[in-house]
Design a protein around this motif. Structure first.
Motif, PDB file in Angstrom:
ATOM      1  N   VAL A   1     -34.403   7.513   1.629  1.00 23.45           N
ATOM      2  CA  VAL A   1     -33.076   8.010   1.371  1.00 23.45           C
ATOM      3  C   VAL A   1     -32.173   6.981   1.129  1.00 23.45           C
ATOM      4  CG1 VAL A   1     -31.286   9.351   2.244  1.00 23.45           C
ATOM      5  CG2 VAL A   1     -33.522   9.884   2.967  1.00 23.45           C
ATOM      6  N   VAL A   2     -31.606   7.023  -0.387  1.00 19.50           N
ATOM      7  CA  VAL A   2     -30.414   6.090  -0.656  1.00 19.50           C
ATOM      8  C   VAL A   2     -28.984   6.925  -0.656  1.00 19.50           C
ATOM      9  CG1 VAL A   2     -29.478   4.414  -2.462  1.00 19.50           C
ATOM     10  CG2 VAL A   2     -32.113   4.602  -1.909  1.00 19.50           C
ATOM     11  N   VAL A   3     -28.142   6.391   0.122  1.00 18.97           N
ATOM     12  CA  VAL A   3     -26.779   6.940   0.063  1.00 18.97           C
ATOM     13  C   VAL A   3     -25.869   6.073  -1.000  1.00 18.97           C
ATOM     14  CG1 VAL A   3     -24.583   7.895   1.325  1.00 18.97           C
ATOM     15  CG2 VAL A   3     -27.198   7.647   2.357  1.00 18.97           C
ATOM     16  N   ARG A   4     -25.386   6.785  -1.824  1.00 18.08           N
ATOM     17  CA  ARG A   4     -24.352   5.926  -2.878  1.00 18.08           C
ATOM     18  C   ARG A   4     -23.106   6.549  -2.759  1.00 18.08           C
ATOM     19  NH1 ARG A   4     -26.034   5.715  -8.355  1.00 18.08           N
ATOM     20  NH2 ARG A   4     -25.948   3.464  -8.577  1.00 18.08           N
ATOM     21  N   PHE A   5     -22.124   5.923  -3.061  1.00 15.20           N
ATOM     22  CA  PHE A   5     -20.682   6.571  -3.338  1.00 15.20           C
ATOM     23  C   PHE A   5     -19.784   5.327  -3.746  1.00 15.20           C
ATOM     24  CE2 PHE A   5     -21.357   5.118   1.189  1.00 15.20           C
ATOM     25  CZ  PHE A   5     -20.102   4.268   1.424  1.00 15.20           C
ATOM     26  N   LEU A   6     -18.700   5.592  -4.234  1.00 16.81           N
ATOM     27  CA  LEU A   6     -17.512   4.602  -4.448  1.00 16.81           C
ATOM     28  C   LEU A   6     -16.611   4.414  -3.382  1.00 16.81           C
ATOM     29  CD1 LEU A   6     -16.788   5.374  -8.240  1.00 16.81           C
ATOM     30  CD2 LEU A   6     -18.394   3.777  -7.464  1.00 16.81           C
ATOM     31  N   GLN A   7     -16.091   3.109  -2.868  1.00 15.11           N
ATOM     32  CA  GLN A   7     -15.090   2.966  -2.105  1.00 15.11           C
ATOM     33  C   GLN A   7     -14.007   2.328  -2.843  1.00 15.11           C
ATOM     34  OE1 GLN A   7     -15.715  -0.692   0.128  1.00 15.11           O
ATOM     35  NE2 GLN A   7     -14.487  -0.261   1.701  1.00 15.11           N
ATOM     36  N   LEU A   8     -12.840   3.223  -2.505  1.00 12.73           N
ATOM     37  CA  LEU A   8     -11.591   2.796  -3.307  1.00 12.73           C
ATOM     38  C   LEU A   8     -10.973   1.420  -3.317  1.00 12.73           C
ATOM     39  CD1 LEU A   8      -9.593   4.337  -5.183  1.00 12.73           C
ATOM     40  CD2 LEU A   8      -8.274   4.753  -3.356  1.00 12.73           C
ATOM     41  N   GLN A   9     -10.891   0.894  -4.153  1.00 15.94           N
ATOM     42  CA  GLN A   9      -9.997  -0.617  -4.161  1.00 15.94           C
ATOM     43  C   GLN A   9      -8.840  -0.642  -4.894  1.00 15.94           C
ATOM     44  OE1 GLN A   9     -12.221  -4.502  -4.262  1.00 15.94           O
ATOM     45  NE2 GLN A   9     -11.990  -4.217  -6.469  1.00 15.94           N
ATOM     46  N   THR A  10      -7.764  -0.988  -4.241  1.00 10.04           N
ATOM     47  CA  THR A  10      -6.377  -0.739  -4.710  1.00 10.04           C
ATOM     48  C   THR A  10      -5.862  -1.954  -5.360  1.00 10.04           C
ATOM     49  OG1 THR A  10      -5.593   0.825  -3.111  1.00 10.04           O
ATOM     50  CG2 THR A  10      -4.095  -0.471  -4.308  1.00 10.04           C
ATOM     51  N   ARG A  11      -5.665  -2.128  -6.571  1.00  2.00           N
ATOM     52  CA  ARG A  11      -5.623  -3.401  -7.395  1.00  2.00           C
ATOM     53  C   ARG A  11      -3.841  -3.631  -7.207  1.00  2.00           C
ATOM     54  NH1 ARG A  11      -7.832  -3.604 -12.893  1.00  2.00           N
ATOM     55  NH2 ARG A  11      -6.121  -2.772 -13.621  1.00  2.00           N
ATOM     56  N   THR A  12      -3.430  -4.398  -6.770  1.00  2.25           N
ATOM     57  CA  THR A  12      -1.856  -4.957  -6.619  1.00  2.25           C
ATOM     58  C   THR A  12      -1.583  -6.051  -7.602  1.00  2.25           C
ATOM     59  OG1 THR A  12      -1.631  -3.702  -4.513  1.00  2.25           O
ATOM     60  CG2 THR A  12       0.205  -5.088  -5.258  1.00  2.25           C
ATOM     61  N   VAL A  13      -0.559  -6.043  -8.485  1.00  2.00           N
ATOM     62  CA  VAL A  13      -0.149  -7.121  -9.344  1.00  2.00           C
ATOM     63  C   VAL A  13       0.940  -7.751  -8.773  1.00  2.00           C
ATOM     64  CG1 VAL A  13       0.100  -7.997 -11.693  1.00  2.00           C
ATOM     65  CG2 VAL A  13      -1.501  -6.073 -11.197  1.00  2.00           C
ATOM     66  N   GLN A  14       0.999  -8.957  -8.531  1.00  4.14           N
ATOM     67  CA  GLN A  14       2.423  -9.542  -8.071  1.00  4.14           C
ATOM     68  C   GLN A  14       2.507 -10.864  -8.873  1.00  4.14           C
ATOM     69  OE1 GLN A  14       1.017 -10.433  -4.025  1.00  4.14           O
ATOM     70  NE2 GLN A  14       1.685  -8.352  -3.130  1.00  4.14           N
ATOM     71  N   ARG A  15       4.004 -10.947  -9.158  1.00  6.99           N
ATOM     72  CA  ARG A  15       4.517 -11.873  -9.935  1.00  6.99           C
ATOM     73  C   ARG A  15       5.125 -13.179  -8.718  1.00  6.99           C
ATOM     74  NH1 ARG A  15       9.134  -9.880 -11.573  1.00  6.99           N
ATOM     75  NH2 ARG A  15      10.097 -10.871 -10.353  1.00  6.99           N
ATOM     76  N   ARG A  16       4.792 -14.258  -9.248  1.00  4.21           N
ATOM     77  CA  ARG A  16       5.339 -15.428  -8.237  1.00  4.21           C
ATOM     78  C   ARG A  16       6.915 -15.742  -8.316  1.00  4.21           C
ATOM     79  NH1 ARG A  16       2.544 -21.340  -7.494  1.00  4.21           N
ATOM     80  NH2 ARG A  16       3.820 -22.003  -5.563  1.00  4.21           N
ATOM     81  N   ASP A  17       7.349 -15.624  -7.286  1.00  2.00           N
ATOM     82  CA  ASP A  17       8.895 -15.863  -7.220  1.00  2.00           C
ATOM     83  C   ASP A  17       9.410 -16.857  -6.203  1.00  2.00           C
ATOM     84  OD1 ASP A  17      11.619 -15.594  -7.429  1.00  2.00           O
ATOM     85  OD2 ASP A  17      11.841 -13.423  -6.538  1.00  2.00           O
ATOM     86  N   GLY A  18       9.377 -18.069  -6.581  1.00  2.00           N
ATOM     87  CA  GLY A  18       9.475 -19.363  -5.784  1.00  2.00           C
ATOM     88  C   GLY A  18       8.316 -19.268  -4.924  1.00  2.00           C
ATOM     89  N   HIS A  19       8.683 -19.178  -3.587  1.00  2.00           N
ATOM     90  CA  HIS A  19       7.267 -19.414  -2.479  1.00  2.00           C
ATOM     91  C   HIS A  19       6.672 -17.912  -2.066  1.00  2.00           C
ATOM     92  CE1 HIS A  19       8.045 -23.711  -2.026  1.00  2.00           C
ATOM     93  NE2 HIS A  19       9.492 -23.673  -1.979  1.00  2.00           N
TER      94      HIS A  19
END
Length: 306
Positions: free
Chosen positions: A76-94
């Motif tokens: 038996v093979v169980v297959r599914f997708l796991q949600l991955q949230t991609r967040t984009v961030q701009r560098r602002d100083g440190h």
């Protein structure tokens, strides 16, 4: 066709099920229909459906197996997708500031919900031992990955942060007692999300199994068709029940044993036996219900000469 070739064709169909609706034409994040992409085989965490913030936690099915040897087994093979949230961030100083979109070195990055393929093989399971219920836990850890974005001069100007919530489930397998070799028996299978209760709709989806399905492979036995069953198992097939999924035979049909095959796909999308990806499909579109729209729009872009 080689064994590997047959396996690849089965996996191609399973992948189409796994990614159905993952990204819809015209393939833009701004498209309204891409704001609600996860539609099939979503197993939400406990309590999500009752609270109105997610899907039911389980799928279940019954199928019929004809053992051909006393030592028959199933994988038996169980297959599914796991949600991955991609967040984009701009560098602002440190520090880093989350932004909807960031262009670095000529490439644009946007915030988006991605997905990670999860595949858990279980087995081989001796068929003779399945008359006692088998419950197998499934656990996929969460995590965070950070990708730094650098400009042409090498300076770090932003980053992409990918986060995943842990996903927990159980797989249950049980068989009715067989009266001997070649006597058909019914298999009961279920997959249930057992993760932590969610706090809101977004959290529920991040803790869900998405596009969940099963691939079953018999060794020393054959599964029978539930759509066109052999006459001797028609009564047993009529008793089978299904919740949010349906099992179909996959792989090439064997004319010597019509209505039987060694591999079964338990799909959240109702298919026919021995489904195949069309030879004309040159790539992975994963939006089969919109193929007509794609063709129509592309025809409209042709010039009179074309």
């Amino acid at each position: 066709m080689t064994v590997q070739g047959r396996a690849d064709r089965v996996r191609a169909v399973a992948d189409a099920v796994l990614y159905e609706g993952y990204l819809l034409y015209p393939y833009r994040a701004s498209s309204r229909k891409n704001h609600s992409r996860w539609q099939f085989g979503v197993l939400g965490p406990p309590g999500a459906a009752a609270a109105g913030i997610g899907e039911e936690p389980a799928l279940a099915t019954q199928c019929v197996l004809r053992p051909l040897r006393a030592d028959a087994t199933i994988d038996v093979v169980v297959r599914f997708l796991q949600l991955q949230t991609r967040t984009v961030q701009r560098r602002d100083g440190h520090d880093y500031v989350t932004v909807p979109e960031l262009t670095v070195a000529g490439r644009s990055w946007i915030g988006w919900d991605e997905a990670v393929e999860c595949e858990i093989p279980l087995g081989p399971m001796p068929v003779g031992e399945l008359t006692a219920p088998h419950t197998v836990p499934v656990a996929v850890p969460g995590g965070t990955d950070v990708e730094l974005l650098t400009a042409a001069d090498g300076a770090v100007t932003g980053r992409v942060v990918r986060t995943r919530r842990p996903v927990h489930a159980v797989v249950r397998v049980e068989a009715t007692a067989s009266t001997g070799v070649d006597a058909p028996m019914r298999l009961d299978l279920a997959v249930e999300n057992t993760g932590d209760p969610p706090v809101d709709t977004a959290d529920a989806l991040r803790r869900s199994l998405i596009g969940a399905h099963l691939i079953l492979a018999a060794r020393g036995g054959r599964f029978v068709s539930l759509l066109e069953p052999p006459a001797d198992v028609a009564g047993l097939v009529d008793e089978c029940a299904h919740t949010r999924c349906f099992p179909v035979l996959v792989g090439d049909a064997d004319p010597a044993v019509p209505g039987e095959a060694a591999t079964l796909l338990v799909s959240p999308i109702i298919l026919y036996d021995h489904p195949q990806v069309a030879e004309q499909s040159g790539g992975d579109l994963f939006d089969a219900t919109e193929i007509d729209e794609i063709l129509t729009l592309r025809v409209l872009t042709l010039t009179d000469e074309e």
